[in-house]
Structures are given as C-alpha cells and as structure tokens.
Design an enzyme around this catalytic site. Structure first.
Site, short mmCIF file in Angstrom:
data_model
loop_
_atom_site.label_atom_id
_atom_site.label_comp_id
_atom_site.label_asym_id
_atom_site.label_seq_id
_atom_site.Cartn_x
_atom_site.Cartn_y
_atom_site.Cartn_z
N ASP A 113 17.31 3.44 -1.30
CA ASP A 113 16.38 3.75 -0.21
C ASP A 113 16.07 2.52 0.63
O ASP A 113 16.03 1.39 0.14
CB ASP A 113 15.07 4.29 -0.78
CG ASP A 113 15.26 5.65 -1.44
OD1 ASP A 113 16.25 6.31 -1.13
OD2 ASP A 113 14.40 6.02 -2.27
N LYS A 114 15.81 2.76 1.90
CA LYS A 114 15.49 1.68 2.84
C LYS A 114 14.30 0.87 2.34
O LYS A 114 14.26 -0.36 2.46
CB LYS A 114 15.21 2.25 4.22
CG LYS A 114 14.91 1.21 5.27
CD LYS A 114 14.71 1.84 6.65
CE LYS A 114 14.42 0.77 7.71
NZ LYS A 114 14.25 1.36 9.06
#
Length: 338
Positions: A105-106
């Site tokens: 995930d970012k």
C-alpha cells in the site's frame, strides 16, 4: 532441433515488457523483425534482429536477471505506470527495466521485491497462499488478548473470511502479524473491523528474505543464498493459474450456499437402480403405465385391434387405469359387448 521461440516471449524475456504488452507493440506496427514489420505469431530464432521503436533488442543484449529488495517508504505507489506521481519504478531509478512483485500500500512501508524475471514474478504471485509475509503494525489505541485472538482466527472482510494467521503482541499498541494471504489492504481492513485504525505498517519479511537493517528508501541485490532458497520454495508453483494475483478473494472461505458445493453425483439425475417412478420420464407426472419403459410391450388393454380370444383374457380396455383420460361411459359400452 528448433531453437525458435515466439516473438512476444523473446521481447518479454529481455525485460522490455510483458507478453501482452509485446503483442500490443506488434499489432501497432512498432516492432521490426529482421527489418520487416512483425506480425502476431512470428517466431524469433538465434541470429534474428528485433527492433522496438527503433531500439535494437537482440539475444546478445538480453538483460541479465536482476533481483532487488527495496525498503519502500510511505507515499510511494507500487505501479509501473510512469505517469503516476511517486511511482516505484521512477523512485528506484534502476538502469534496467524492472517490475515489482506484488504490491505494498502507498501508506505502508517495508520490504518489496523488484525484478526483470517474469517467470519468478508469476510463480511467487501464483503461490501467494503458501508463503509467509510478516508485518509490524501500530494501531491507534491499546490492544488486548481478545484483539489478538480475533485477528489470529480470521476476520470477515471483502465478502470472505481471512485465513488463520500468527499474531504476537509487541507493545501496548503494536503487534507482529504473519500472513499467507494477500487481500487488498488486508491488515487495515481487519483492524478496522475490530474497531482499530492502523497508524503504522511495515513489512519486515517475505518468505526467507528479511528487511533487517536496510535503510528506508534504499535497495539491495538479493544474495545468492536468498535467491537459491527463494527459487527452491516456489519450485512447485505453476506459472499459470486461474486465480487472480495479488488481491484475490478466496471463494473457499465463503459460507456454503444451499444447493452449491454438492458432489456431482448429487446434482445430476438419480443414480441407476432407483425405482422407475423416480426416473426422468415421469417429470410431468404421467402414470407408470404410460411411461416410455413399456415400449413395444404395452398392456393388451392399450393395443389396437379386436379383443383377444384367449381364455380368461380381460376384455379390451378393462384393465386401463382411470388416468388414461377415457370417460367411464365408454368403458361401460365396451363391457356390454361381451
């Protein structure tokens, strides 16, 4: 022996792009094979020259396989699309074309692999359910044993239930979790279901490879030992699978639905040897006397022609069941002929 391979595979093996993208390049006329426009289905053999957008790609220039371990910082997006701001490819800025294996995930940080070896990418993704990924997670409030127990047993998210996993408390608001699953934003969704919000998430291990002291934002090459162990652990993984990679859902975890999941033998026609009354021919409710199984051997009462003259033979129509639809008055008139 024929040493040729499909042109799209050759282009993919160089690390230039995937096979699907290679097909698009070919159909758009951007690929030349031996100075002629290439077509789908063309094959490459040693000695051929291949150009993509004017750049020469030959077997002699084929990239050596690269295997990197990156400590991804928060804010970097795991994508190969260079037009997206803060994409992982531009961040690493490696001199050869590489691809991330899986995603992170970012907002998350930690270990992620990048490589130009398409085979190992497919094998790792297809075998995701058999390999461990370890994370250290910090949440917004204190955790207790009930939280750890629920997380380890599985939580209902994304129309499924997460697989059992290992969970260990590390501090008042911190725990370590080891997954063998890769649902989209899985840990964050699990915590949210239990009333917690993730404020920090770091992946510290993928299979046998550990993050250790690799600084945030830095990368290194996998060691020969790490790579050998990695390839050994995925040796039995097929390159082809019907399951979607990465954020796939596991249908096997869904609650059973009525009528589904039964053995084939229970869904089909009744097994052989069942009474004729359960056979297919009675689906419309016809009586057994009118079923197909009588074929040529119809009862004498249903045969055409004059009544038989044999001794004790019932008169024509006497033994017919009432369900044949003939009116009683007709039967009475026939009995009157005796």
């Amino acid at each position: 022996m024929d040493q040729s391979i499909s042109l799209n595979k050759f282009i993919s093996d160089t690390g230039y792009c995937s096979r699907r993208e290679a097909d698009k390049l070919i159909t758009s006329g951007r690929v030349l094979l031996n100075n002629r426009p290439a077509a789908l289905g063309n094959r490459y053999k040693p000695g051929d020259t291949v150009e993509v957008d004017g750049s020469l790609i030959t077997a002699a220039k084929k990239d050596k396989c690269v295997y990197l371990a990156l400590n991804k910082p928060p804010g970097i997006t795991t994508t190969t699309e260079l037009h997206i701001k803060d994409n992982i490819i531009s961040f690493v800025n490696y001199p050869k074309r590489i691809f991330p294996i899986g995603r992170l995930d970012k907002d998350s940080e930690g270990l992620i692999f990048l490589t130009n070896d398409g085979d190992i990418i497919n094998k790792i993704l297809r075998a995701a359910n058999n390999h461990e990924k370890e994370y250290i997670v910090k949440v917004d409030k204190a955790i207790d044993t009930a939280f750890l127990d629920q997380m380890s047993k599985g939580v209902p998210i994304l129309d499924t239930r997460t697989l059992p996993c290992k969970v260990q408390m590390m501090g008042r608001q911190t725990f370590r979790i080891t997954l063998t699953q890769g649902l989209n934003r899985q840990i964050r969704r699990m915590c949210e279901y239990l009333g917690y919000e993730v404020v920090g998430l770091q992946r510290v291990r993928i299979m046998n490879v550990k993050l250790d002291k690799l600084p945030l934002g830095k990368w290194r090459h996998l060691t020969e030992t790490e790579l050998a162990n990695l390839k050994e652990s995925i040796a039995d993984s097929s390159k082809v699978s019907n399951k979607p990679a990465g954020g796939e859902r596991y249908a096997a975890q869904k609650p059973a639905q009525p009528g589904k999941g039964k053995p084939a033998g229970e869904r089909k026609q009744p097994a052989k040897g069942k009474p004729a009354s359960e056979g297919k021919q009675f689906a419309k409710g016809k009586p057994a006397s009118e079923g197909k199984q009588f074929g040529k051997g119809k009862p004498a009462s249903e045969r055409k022609g004059k009544p038989t003259t044999e001794r004790n033979q019932p008169a024509k129509g006497k033994s017919k069941p009432a369900t044949t639809g003939k009116r009683p008055e007709k039967q009475t008139s026939k009995r009157g002929r005796r």
